[in-house]
Design an enzyme around this catalytic site. Structure first.
Site, PDB file in Angstrom:
ATOM      1  N   ASP A  66       0.834  -1.187   0.000  1.00 27.16           N
ATOM      2  CA  ASP A  66       0.000   0.000   0.000  1.00 27.16           C
ATOM      3  C   ASP A  66       0.878   1.250   0.000  1.00 27.16           C
ATOM      4  O   ASP A  66       1.649   1.486   0.930  1.00 27.16           O
ATOM      5  CB  ASP A  66      -0.870  -0.056   1.262  1.00 27.16           C
ATOM      6  CG  ASP A  66      -1.932   1.013   1.254  1.00 27.16           C
ATOM      7  OD1 ASP A  66      -2.626   1.133   0.240  1.00 27.16           O
ATOM      8  OD2 ASP A  66      -2.046   1.746   2.252  1.00 27.16           O
ATOM      9  N   THR A  99      -2.967   5.698  -4.541  1.00 26.41           N
ATOM     10  CA  THR A  99      -1.846   6.439  -3.961  1.00 26.41           C
ATOM     11  C   THR A  99      -0.551   6.168  -4.712  1.00 26.41           C
ATOM     12  O   THR A  99       0.208   7.090  -4.991  1.00 26.41           O
ATOM     13  CB  THR A  99      -1.638   6.097  -2.473  1.00 26.41           C
ATOM     14  OG1 THR A  99      -1.511   4.690  -2.335  1.00 26.41           O
ATOM     15  CG2 THR A  99      -2.795   6.581  -1.645  1.00 26.41           C
ATOM     16  N   THR A 100      -0.314   4.899  -5.054  1.00 21.74           N
ATOM     17  CA  THR A 100       0.916   4.582  -5.772  1.00 21.74           C
ATOM     18  C   THR A 100       0.922   5.267  -7.127  1.00 21.74           C
ATOM     19  O   THR A 100       1.926   5.854  -7.535  1.00 21.74           O
ATOM     20  CB  THR A 100       1.061   3.064  -5.947  1.00 21.74           C
ATOM     21  OG1 THR A 100       0.758   2.433  -4.709  1.00 21.74           O
ATOM     22  CG2 THR A 100       2.456   2.696  -6.362  1.00 21.74           C
ATOM     23  N   ASP A 392      -9.316  -0.185   1.349  1.00 23.99           N
ATOM     24  CA  ASP A 392      -9.243   0.423   0.019  1.00 23.99           C
ATOM     25  C   ASP A 392     -10.476   0.058  -0.802  1.00 23.99           C
ATOM     26  O   ASP A 392     -11.070   0.911  -1.466  1.00 23.99           O
ATOM     27  CB  ASP A 392      -7.997  -0.069  -0.753  1.00 23.99           C
ATOM     28  CG  ASP A 392      -6.735   0.678  -0.328  1.00 23.99           C
ATOM     29  OD1 ASP A 392      -6.822   1.508   0.587  1.00 23.99           O
ATOM     30  OD2 ASP A 392      -5.673   0.412  -0.919  1.00 23.99           O
TER      31      ASP A 392
HETATM   32  P1  ADP Z   1      -2.657   2.308  -6.411  1.00 22.88           P
HETATM   33  O1  ADP Z   1      -2.074   2.577  -5.071  1.00 22.88           O
HETATM   34  O2  ADP Z   1      -2.312   3.377  -7.388  1.00 22.88           O
HETATM   35  O3  ADP Z   1      -4.112   1.989  -6.380  1.00 22.88           O
HETATM   36  P2  ADP Z   1      -2.273  -0.464  -7.094  1.00 22.88           P
HETATM   37  O4  ADP Z   1      -1.096  -1.278  -6.703  1.00 22.88           O
HETATM   38  O5  ADP Z   1      -3.570  -0.723  -6.415  1.00 22.88           O
HETATM   39  O6  ADP Z   1      -1.859   1.047  -6.946  1.00 22.88           O
HETATM   40  O7  ADP Z   1      -2.447  -0.646  -8.667  1.00 22.88           O
HETATM   41  C1  ADP Z   1      -3.461   0.007  -9.370  1.00 22.88           C
HETATM   42  C2  ADP Z   1      -3.308  -0.236 -10.859  1.00 22.88           C
HETATM   43  O8  ADP Z   1      -3.388  -1.628 -11.172  1.00 22.88           O
HETATM   44  C3  ADP Z   1      -4.419   0.438 -11.631  1.00 22.88           C
HETATM   45  O9  ADP Z   1      -3.871   1.115 -12.719  1.00 22.88           O
HETATM   46  C4  ADP Z   1      -5.299  -0.723 -12.064  1.00 22.88           C
HETATM   47  O10 ADP Z   1      -6.011  -0.460 -13.261  1.00 22.88           O
HETATM   48  C5  ADP Z   1      -4.268  -1.795 -12.261  1.00 22.88           C
HETATM   49  N1  ADP Z   1      -4.860  -3.150 -12.250  1.00 22.88           N
HETATM   50  C6  ADP Z   1      -5.596  -3.740 -11.301  1.00 22.88           C
HETATM   51  N2  ADP Z   1      -5.972  -4.981 -11.670  1.00 22.88           N
HETATM   52  C7  ADP Z   1      -5.437  -5.208 -12.893  1.00 22.88           C
HETATM   53  C8  ADP Z   1      -5.436  -6.311 -13.826  1.00 22.88           C
HETATM   54  N3  ADP Z   1      -6.067  -7.445 -13.532  1.00 22.88           N
HETATM   55  N4  ADP Z   1      -4.755  -6.175 -14.983  1.00 22.88           N
HETATM   56  C9  ADP Z   1      -4.109  -5.037 -15.255  1.00 22.88           C
HETATM   57  N5  ADP Z   1      -4.063  -3.972 -14.443  1.00 22.88           N
HETATM   58  C10 ADP Z   1      -4.719  -4.036 -13.275  1.00 22.88           C
HETATM   59 MG    MG Z   2      -5.077   0.352  -5.548  1.00 24.36          MG
END
Ligand code: ADP
Ligand code: MG
Length: 552
Positions: A66, A99-100, A392
């Site tokens: 996270d 956030t990331t 989240d």
């Molecule tokens: P954040 O803190 O930004 O939410 P995450 O580690 O949760 O970071 O990653 C979010 C990203 O991962 C988003 O761009 C989302 O669209 C992408 N994502 C989530 N599931 C998938 C998937 N199955 N295939 C491709 N991208 C995905």
């Molecule tokens: Mg996320």
């Protein structure tokens, strides 16, 4: 600090240890510090992102993926780097997810800005271009977004699952996404104007270890992790009069403190009788009100416990304040603060049930308000990361319900917005145009990093993605599990529009804040090698976590 100091101070008399860095050096120093932070979370982005293990000076361990948790625990003490941490915190507060992404985009904006500065483009032009681009990008997010209905369980589940993918919650994400959606729907009310309001105060999370996450459940009402004060007390009621009390059932303090001179056994007995009398009186007040169950936030004297048990009343002491407040919502009962004023009107009717493990009380109100998500995990670390993931998911689903818009994930929206920004750049004159284009490039960091973190060929995939969007497929995004470009809406990879808008604007603001600084005046030592192209941790800026940038 330097920002405030640079304005309108004609002369600064600096101490011996003071250091001053100006113009390009200042920008390079700041950009590299901010990029260092951004790069330290990049590897966690997306479903295939890695986790980080954070160890505090006292040896507490957190394992997480996270973004905001990582940055908060990193103990960053560089002022520029802190601005980037603030991006994450704002994003977390405003949207609960993304956030990331927000931090990674901020870092990429600064990297691309640095290239422009090196081409002798003035920071003001870059800032102006970034502002134009940020505004245009947010307009386009709204344009690309799909409207979603609060009853659209399928879409809401996809939103929850997308936010959980790659997190601790992932293993049981179908079960958990379903729980989250039902929980949110359980606390959503329609306002007079037809909008939907999610009342998160009516949603409680209770975490327990020792069972698999898949056994997590949604309860209507509250789950209170407490034991009865006396083993002879009843524990189950189909319909009980419940009292919520924030007043001790103990001998009043004034009486304890007063020193008594006891001259004879008689007198001692009399004193003890008096105390007993007082406790009896308090218990009688409860009995007379008609209460069957008492959740007390304060203590309950041993003797009072005994009296209450004899009266067949279930009593719980030292109930957590947050639990009592939640019970107030669930039951619609007031919290009584003075037993002397207690009447039958202060009680509320509810059902009480002891769970099979004899650890929790399930409390349900008559016209059920409030739900509890009972989260299980095998160990403490598992359940902690699970809770962060669920939190989240709760945030994104509730945002989606109240905001009513979703976007295609997996980098699809970023590529689409980048494409539109490049078209838009043609209409922007002068050097700002280059900054708008740089902004578009920066957004494409997201699909690139998603691919990189999944060990895929980022360059090839980005070419395919751009081509698909050129051809009008605005949902084309990455399926990092299948290593190909897919229709992300069909694949169920969906995000909330609100979080994306927030991520774009806070990343742009943070980048601009850093770019505006052209003079750093520090009272202490600025021990860094400004302009570190690897974007590693800025020297001395990362507290105990020095080596993390890029290495993990
Ligand atoms: P954040 O803190 O930004 O939410 P995450 O580690 O949760 O970071 O990653 C979010 C990203 O991962 C988003 O761009 C989302 O669209 C992408 N994502 C989530 N599931 C998938 C998937 N199955 N295939 C491709 N991208 C995905
Ligand atoms: Mg996320």
């Amino acid at each position: 600090m330097s920002q405030r100091m640079q304005q309108g101070q004609p002369m600064i008399i600096m101490g011996e240890d003071a250091q001053r860095v100006q113009d390009k050096d200042a920008q390079e120093y700041n950009i590299s510090a901010a990029r260092g932070v951004a790069e330290s979370v990049r590897s966690t982005l997306g479903p295939k992102g890695m986790d980080k293990m954070l160890v505090t000076s006292t040896g507490d361990v957190t394992i997480t993926n996270d973004g905001v948790t990582i940055l908060q625990e990193m103990d960053i003490d560089n002022p520029t780097a802190e601005m980037v941490v603030e991006v994450a915190e704002t994003q977390e507060d405003e949207a609960g997810d993304g956030t990331t992404s927000a931090v990674a985009i901020a870092g990429e904006l600064l990297k691309n800005a640095q290239d422009l500065l090196e081409q002798d483009i003035h920071p003001t032009a870059v800032i102006k271009g970034f502002n134009l681009a940020s505004e245009y990008a947010r307009e386009q997010v709204d344009e690309v977004a799909t409207r979603v209905d609060p009853d659209d369980t399928e879409t809401l589940r996809n939103v929850a699952e997308t936010s959980m993918t790659g997190k601790g919650a992932e293993l049981d994400k179908e079960t958990l996404a379903d729980l989250v959606v039902r929980a949110i729907q359980g606390v959503t009310v329609e306002a007079d104007d037809g909008s939907h309001v999610v009342d998160l105060a009516n949603l409680n999370i209770e975490t327990r270890t020792g069972r698999a996450a898949g056994e997590s459940r949604l309860l209507s009402g509250a789950a209170i992790d407490k034991d009865p004060v006396h083993e002879d007390m009843p524990t189950d009621f189909e319909s009980a009069n419940v009292l919520l009390l924030n007043d001790p059932i103990e001998v009043e303090e004034a009486d304890v403190d007063t020193s008594v001179n006891v001259d004879s056994p008689d007198q001692l007995q009399k004193f003890l009788d008096q105390e007993e009398e007082q406790l009896r009186e308090k218990v009688d007040q409860i009995v007379d009100s008609g209460a069957d169950v008492v959740f007390c936030q304060k203590g309950i004297d041993d003797l009072a416990q005994h009296y209450l048990a004899k009266e067949g009343i279930l009593a719980v002491r030292r109930t957590k304040k947050s639990d009592l407040t939640f019970l107030k919502n669930v039951l619609g009962a007031p919290i009584v603060t003075d037993l002397d004023s207690l009447t039958a009107d202060d009680l509320a009717v509810g059902s009480i049930e002891r769970d099979d493990d004899e650890e929790l009380f399930y409390v349900e109100g008559e016209d059920a308000h409030g739900v509890t998500l009972l989260l299980y995990g095998t160990t403490e670390h598992v359940v902690d990361e699970l809770e962060r993931g669920i939190q989240d998911a709760i945030d994104v689903v509730s945002t989606t319900v109240s905001d009513g818009r979703t976007l295609p994930g997996g980098g699809a929206v970023e590529v689409e917005i980048a494409r539109r920004l490049r078209d838009y750049a043609d209409s922007v004159s002068g050097r700002e145009q280059l900054a708008v284009e740089a902004f578009a490039d920066s957004l494409e960091l997201i699909p690139r990093v998603l691919a990189e973190n999944a060990g895929l060929d980022a360059i090839d995939l980005l070419v395919d993605l751009r081509a698909a969007h050129e051809a009008g497929d605005r949902n084309a995004g990455l399926d990092v599990f299948a290593d190909e470009v897919v229709d992300t809406a069909d694949a169920g990879v969906v995000e909330t529009a609100h979080a994306k808008e927030q991520a774009i604007s806070s990343a742009a603001e943070a980048a601009n804040l850093v770019l505006k600084i052209d003079d750093i005046i520090s009272a202490g030592d600025l021990s860094t090698s400004g302009g570190d192209d690897e974007g590693g941790a800025p020297g001395g800026g990362m507290g105990g976590m020095g080596g993390m940038g890029g290495a993990m």
